[in-house]
Design an enzyme around this catalytic site. Sequence first.
Site, mmCIF file in Angstrom:
data_model
loop_
_atom_site.group_PDB
_atom_site.id
_atom_site.type_symbol
_atom_site.label_atom_id
_atom_site.label_comp_id
_atom_site.label_asym_id
_atom_site.label_seq_id
_atom_site.Cartn_x
_atom_site.Cartn_y
_atom_site.Cartn_z
ATOM 1 C CG ASN C 68 -0.403 0.654 2.421
ATOM 2 O OD1 ASN C 68 -0.351 1.872 2.537
ATOM 3 N ND2 ASN C 68 0.064 -0.169 3.352
ATOM 4 N N GLY C 71 -0.323 7.032 1.549
ATOM 5 C CA GLY C 71 0.248 8.367 1.701
ATOM 6 C C GLY C 71 -0.439 9.185 2.774
ATOM 7 C CG LEU C 72 0.598 9.058 6.596
ATOM 8 C CD1 LEU C 72 1.590 9.935 7.343
ATOM 9 C CD2 LEU C 72 -0.200 8.219 7.595
ATOM 10 C CG ASN C 126 3.458 5.880 11.136
ATOM 11 O OD1 ASN C 126 4.540 5.310 11.017
ATOM 12 N ND2 ASN C 126 2.613 6.007 10.128
ATOM 13 C CB CYS C 129 4.377 6.177 7.419
ATOM 14 S SG CYS C 129 3.428 6.044 5.896
ATOM 15 C CG ASN C 191 4.459 1.092 9.624
ATOM 16 O OD1 ASN C 191 3.800 0.743 8.647
ATOM 17 N ND2 ASN C 191 4.301 2.254 10.222
ATOM 18 N N GLY C 216 0.452 -8.022 5.574
ATOM 19 C CA GLY C 216 -0.270 -9.271 5.375
ATOM 20 C C GLY C 216 0.530 -10.483 5.829
ATOM 21 N N GLY C 243 1.407 -7.703 12.158
ATOM 22 C CA GLY C 243 2.053 -8.086 10.908
ATOM 23 C C GLY C 243 1.531 -9.441 10.482
ATOM 24 N N GLY C 244 0.497 -9.426 9.654
ATOM 25 C CA GLY C 244 0.014 -10.675 9.083
ATOM 26 C C GLY C 244 -0.890 -11.508 9.963
HETATM 27 C C1 LIG Z 1 -3.893 0.165 3.793
HETATM 28 C C2 LIG Z 1 -2.965 0.342 4.946
HETATM 29 C C3 LIG Z 1 -2.844 1.583 5.559
HETATM 30 C C4 LIG Z 1 -1.985 1.765 6.642
HETATM 31 N N1 LIG Z 1 -1.900 2.983 7.245
HETATM 32 C C5 LIG Z 1 -1.109 3.137 8.342
HETATM 33 C C6 LIG Z 1 -1.067 4.366 9.050
HETATM 34 O O1 LIG Z 1 -1.751 5.331 8.705
HETATM 35 N N2 LIG Z 1 -0.238 4.470 10.125
HETATM 36 C C7 LIG Z 1 0.528 3.407 10.545
HETATM 37 O O2 LIG Z 1 1.260 3.535 11.520
HETATM 38 N N3 LIG Z 1 0.474 2.223 9.917
HETATM 39 C C8 LIG Z 1 -0.317 2.062 8.819
HETATM 40 N N4 LIG Z 1 -0.367 0.846 8.194
HETATM 41 C C9 LIG Z 1 0.429 -0.276 8.724
HETATM 42 C C10 LIG Z 1 -0.411 -1.185 9.618
HETATM 43 O O3 LIG Z 1 -0.908 -0.494 10.724
HETATM 44 C C11 LIG Z 1 0.405 -2.384 10.095
HETATM 45 O O4 LIG Z 1 1.519 -1.933 10.820
HETATM 46 C C12 LIG Z 1 0.899 -3.245 8.949
HETATM 47 O O5 LIG Z 1 -0.053 -3.291 7.921
HETATM 48 C C13 LIG Z 1 1.240 -4.678 9.369
HETATM 49 O O6 LIG Z 1 0.113 -5.355 9.865
HETATM 50 P P1 LIG Z 1 -0.811 -6.320 8.956
HETATM 51 O O7 LIG Z 1 0.107 -7.234 8.226
HETATM 52 O O8 LIG Z 1 -1.721 -6.999 9.908
HETATM 53 O O9 LIG Z 1 -1.536 -5.432 8.008
HETATM 54 C C14 LIG Z 1 -1.227 0.668 7.110
HETATM 55 C C15 LIG Z 1 -1.356 -0.582 6.501
HETATM 56 C C16 LIG Z 1 -2.214 -0.759 5.436
HETATM 57 C C17 LIG Z 1 -2.320 -2.117 4.804
#
Ligand SMILES: Cc1cc2nc3c(=O)[nH]c(=O)nc-3n(C[C@H](O)[C@H](O)[C@H](O)COP(=O)(O)O)c2cc1C
Lengths: 270, 270, 308, 308
Positions: C68, C71-72, C126, C129, C191, C216, C243-244
């Site tokens: 992804n 871009g915040l 964060n 990012c 992250n 994922g 993370g996943g």
């Molecule tokens: C679509 C999307 C948007 C995200 N936006 C942020 C965010 O705004 N701030 C942040 O700290 N992490 C953001 N993340 C990271 C997630 O919070 C998380 O750290 C990362 O996806 C790993 O977990 P997961 O594998 O369960 O998704 C984002 C992840 C995804 C997939």
Amino acid sequence: MSQLMQAEITDCRETAPGIWVTEFMAPSLAQGAVPGQFLHIRCGEGSDPLLRRPISIHSVDRQSGRVKIMFQAVGKGTAWLASRRYGFIDIIGPLGRGFTMFTGEQTGLDCYNPRLVVVGGGIGAAPLYFLLQELARMGCVQQVMVLLGARTANQLLILDAARVLGFNVRVATDDGTTGYRGPVTDLLAEELQRKPDFVFACGPSPMLKPLCDMLRDAGVPGEVSVEERMACGVGACLSCVCRVKDTGGIETYRHVCVDGPVFAAGEVVW
Amino acid sequence: MSQLMQAEITDCRETAPGIWVTEFMAPSLAQGAVPGQFLHIRCGEGSDPLLRRPISIHSVDRQSGRVKIMFQAVGKGTAWLASRRYGFIDIIGPLGRGFTMFTGEQTGLDCYNPRLVVVGGGIGAAPLYFLLQELARMGCVQQVMVLLGARTANQLLILDAARVLGFNVRVATDDGTTGYRGPVTDLLAEELQRKPDFVFACGPSPMLKPLCDMLRDAGVPGEVSVEERMACGVGACLSCVCRVKDTGGIETYRHVCVDGPVFAAGEVVW
Amino acid sequence: MNTEVNLGGIVMKNPVTTASGTFGFGLEYQPYVALQRLGAITVKGTTLKPRLGNPPPRIAETPSGMLNAIGLQNPGVERVAEEIMPRLAGLGVPVIINIAGDTVEDYAQVARRLDGVPGVAGLEVNISCPNVKKGGIQFGSDPHTAAEVTRAVKAATGLPVIVKLSPNVTDLVAMAEAVARAGADALSMINTLLGMAIDVDRRRPVLGNITGGLSGPAVRPVAVRAVWQVHRALPFTPILGMGGIMTARDALEFILAGATAVAVGTGNFVNPLATVDVVGGIEQYMSNHGFTNISELVGLAQRYTGDN
Amino acid sequence: MNTEVNLGGIVMKNPVTTASGTFGFGLEYQPYVALQRLGAITVKGTTLKPRLGNPPPRIAETPSGMLNAIGLQNPGVERVAEEIMPRLAGLGVPVIINIAGDTVEDYAQVARRLDGVPGVAGLEVNISCPNVKKGGIQFGSDPHTAAEVTRAVKAATGLPVIVKLSPNVTDLVAMAEAVARAGADALSMINTLLGMAIDVDRRRPVLGNITGGLSGPAVRPVAVRAVWQVHRALPFTPILGMGGIMTARDALEFILAGATAVAVGTGNFVNPLATVDVVGGIEQYMSNHGFTNISELVGLAQRYTGDN
Ligand SMILES: Cc1cc2nc3c(=O)[nH]c(=O)nc-3n(C[C@H](O)[C@H](O)[C@H](O)COP(=O)(O)O)c2cc1C
Ligand SMILES: Cc1cc2nc3c(=O)[nH]c(=O)nc-3n(C[C@H](O)[C@H](O)[C@H](O)COP(=O)(O)OP(=O)(O)OC[C@H]3O[C@@H](n4cnc5c(N)ncnc54)[C@H](O)[C@@H]3O)c2cc1C
Ligand SMILES: Cc1cc2nc3c(=O)[nH]c(=O)nc-3n(C[C@H](O)[C@H](O)[C@H](O)COP(=O)(O)OP(=O)(O)OC[C@H]3O[C@@H](n4cnc5c(N)ncnc54)[C@H](O)[C@@H]3O)c2cc1C
Ligand SMILES: Cc1cc2nc3c(=O)[nH]c(=O)nc-3n(C[C@H](O)[C@H](O)[C@H](O)COP(=O)(O)O)c2cc1C
Ligand code: FES
Ligand code: FES
């Protein structure tokens, strides 16, 4: 109201080369959905493929509670879906904003007895059949011109079905195997001469972009259904943006999954 | 000679709760395989699950060219395999060293008319049926005692099949639902009193470890089939190591996929 | 059975929250999920000013994962405080707000603005990012600036502060130690991993932003390792692991490695019920294995020292 | 159609080789694969003395990937030179030997021993194996020591030297620049990501070695990004790209990102024909899209600069 559901598959068949129609039981969808809305479907069991796939509602049968989707097997998600012949599919829906004529929202379509054009290109015809079903139910068949385009004759979708509903249909194919030889937008150009009141369209971007320009130039309002890659489908991940001009002309992003997939033709910035 | 092949599934059924038998056409396997050898099977289409799964050959029919595997659906790979009822499976095999009696290699079994014991625990019985088939073909039925253990009666595998071949079978279950109540190694202890010439065994580590100790203490030679996680299955990745003592008593690693899965009972360091 | 955890001052009735950016502001998932079942809700990254985010395509699917580059995109801290928090405050679930900025002062200002806003239970900073060009990545890969951001945020708020670490560094433990020393009440990890995909037919990057963050199931082994290493080095600093995570078993890997709480991210997209399934599955596991307090499980796998 | 590439002095008739450690010494796959179809064969990591490797379990499957902690089991350079190379030399395929060591001098000695051994076309210097405790990881995460190893190996051999980089670093480009300046003829990337898995039922790490290296399709986005970034920074240093390649399309992602050649690793375990399928698929792609020389494709996606 959108739901997460396990819907039982009642049929799955290849309706044209590479194009599948899957039917399943989903009374809440059959009752509550509006043309142009879509479903977010899990296409696999493990984690590859991972994300759900957005697929439009192709038709509903309110009586039996059955719903159909029509899709092209293009990648691993849709291939998996095509391989499911029975059992359950995991669906979220109905999602998104459908064609506003049916949503009760304000629309560019505020005349009495409007003359409509429905334009479908390729697999973009899939959601338009649901639209035609509703238009037929409303008794609008006479005022509607349906234009369908495809690469070649055997990829022309919903043609017979639209005629069965009584619609006037004109077709175009890229290779001229049937109907007009050329882009379906050429047929639209002709129709626009007759100043229709509203145009509904769904198809690939290379068709929708010039189509929106044509509508603007002709001063005809309309709505188009657009596609973007989606993760959540419910407005949470902010992935599915489409650049739009708001009423003040300022460009911003809207989200296809909640603000669309149907947008006013003039709104989309291509 | 091991091959990569697409084998057509001719049957797949659940033979005991959670235990599946899949049959497929593979004449080269039916002709060339030896009891104790295994197949490396792709269990999925995408990349999850990713790796192949090692499954022993359960039986072969040289005439028809059909081969069977018997497996327990324990995780996602075996669950996928159990869901395949027709079509093809992607196999590499036969792989590994089978029971040496059939490989022409030197073995601890060098007496005339040997008295044999075959010990299977749980799903470990799967490859032993192929062994019994071969022993029957060699006319050894009278000199063989088969001991089968399982958690409970309905998990006892190959029992009827072994009896049909004419073998003498004794059974043990953990819960006493049939036969002796307790570990199958208790039955082996009794058999060892009669000083058999050779013991073949396959089963979980908690059964094989004491079994190897018992054989050592009784001075009876034997072979056990062991398991380890595998990636390549062909000796290339070095993942599937088993700690062994070589003839000089020095500990080293051997690879289950090429040096095993069958090892001399005295060789394995548990 | 007691599943309550204390994540650096944030009391959660169970160890499960959502990963920032994957659950919107929670309300998007209300039709599907009983939000009250969650230990906490962590919302989208919030910045001082509203942000439009990156051009599409913003995501790409990859094997068992996704990239992804959002871009915040967010409405800015003002609207979050004024319009969104009032709607979330009533849920009775602690809300953790993920904050981001381009400068240390940005972070401090966002933190200050959120201090005392009803319903906000803590901040997740964060610093990692990968999709914001200014700041973002730099803060997350240098221990000194990471510590500086941490100190600034701590000084600006009375709320518990969780610092979210990036896995895209050589020495994660050094990062963790730096922000812990700087006053972080808890750490969250990981992250996304920096990645990209190329559209072979069009011979160009898939994402509008070219690179993006990988999340994922694909990244789970990296995330579990991160939690393991940091918990080993800093056993008294609570960790929010992510993370996943798709299932309770996945979540338990993190907890056994040393996470006090866990977050479900990408998993929500696949299964909107993933969070509540994880809650239920952890309870099931505890009762099956005779654990009465979730704290018994935290870091339990670290005790294993045998050679096999 | 010309698919020949020159990887820092190693001439390959097509850009496809095997990833070290996943194809044994090539001979293991001879029953299944026409080895002469390969552009080169890269063999298992070789050290000065034989090594027994790590205790089992040595691998664990993860979503779209696997963890390995083989621990550089190998027969030692002497046997590789004396017994194995003579069998490989006859194949007519360039052989790249992956070398590893605990000290800079180890590397140099292995390199020296292999200099002039018939059939050896080049060395791949593994400064990034996460599974060896001494050396290994340190060399791969510090630009200075990485450069030192590179210089020592270059001084010890006349063979082309490829240095294999680890993705487990904050700044991969800095590593690449350091080893390129130190004389590396080519770079290979990526080695595995450091990861781990926990057995939830037994509440202990799955791997005997606790942590291991993550490979397979799961890591592909990280690997493609690595190639992209390094090719952008060092456009004239040839790159051997790898990480999760299963098909020709995967391989083309690397080539379009800037890899001169590609290696198939974990993919061999899934599909022993993966390498030759990739060779065929690249040829097919070139003819479908009207490319006559593979060099036209290298880094082509970098040219894309539009905003969408
Ligand atoms: C679509 C999307 C948007 C995200 N936006 C942020 C965010 O705004 N701030 C942040 O700290 N992490 C953001 N993340 C990271 C997630 O919070 C998380 O750290 C990362 O996806 C790993 O977990 P997961 O594998 O369960 O998704 C984002 C992840 C995804 C997939
Ligand atoms: C609102 C909406 C409605 C749609 N309705 C239909 C329909 O009725 N019939 C139909 O055949 N197709 C429809 N599509 C397109 C359909 O979603 C894609 O063809 C499908 O996701 C491809 O998945 P795949 O795994 O087969 O392909 P892959 O290429 O393997 O998919 C990889 C990733 O890209 C995404 N993706 C690929 N193509 C598209 C696309 N065109 N739009 C959005 N995401 C894409 C996938 O969802 C997936 O995340 C619709 C798309 C949207 C956004
Ligand atoms: C030589 C050999 C012969 C075998 N023969 C049979 C047989 O005839 N019938 C049968 O039911 N089982 C047999 N097994 C065990 C079988 O390989 C595993 O049950 C199977 O791999 C589990 O895969 P899964 O995806 O269902 O489980 P998961 O737990 O999801 O598998 C995860 C990973 O661990 C590996 N793994 C899990 N359990 C085992 C195991 N016991 N041994 C080796 N690897 C494992 C898998 O291969 C996979 O890589 C054999 C194992 C070996 C080594
Ligand atoms: C089982 C296994 C053993 C490996 N052994 C080595 C090795 O000895 N030396 C080395 O440089 N890399 C080794 N690697 C890393 C691979 O060469 C490759 O860099 C990595 O696996 C990524 O590619 P892949 O995803 O295609 O497998 C090994 C990888 C695996 C899976
Ligand atoms: S798909 Fe998540 S916001 Fe549209
Ligand atoms: S599984 Fe690869 S060496 Fe045995």
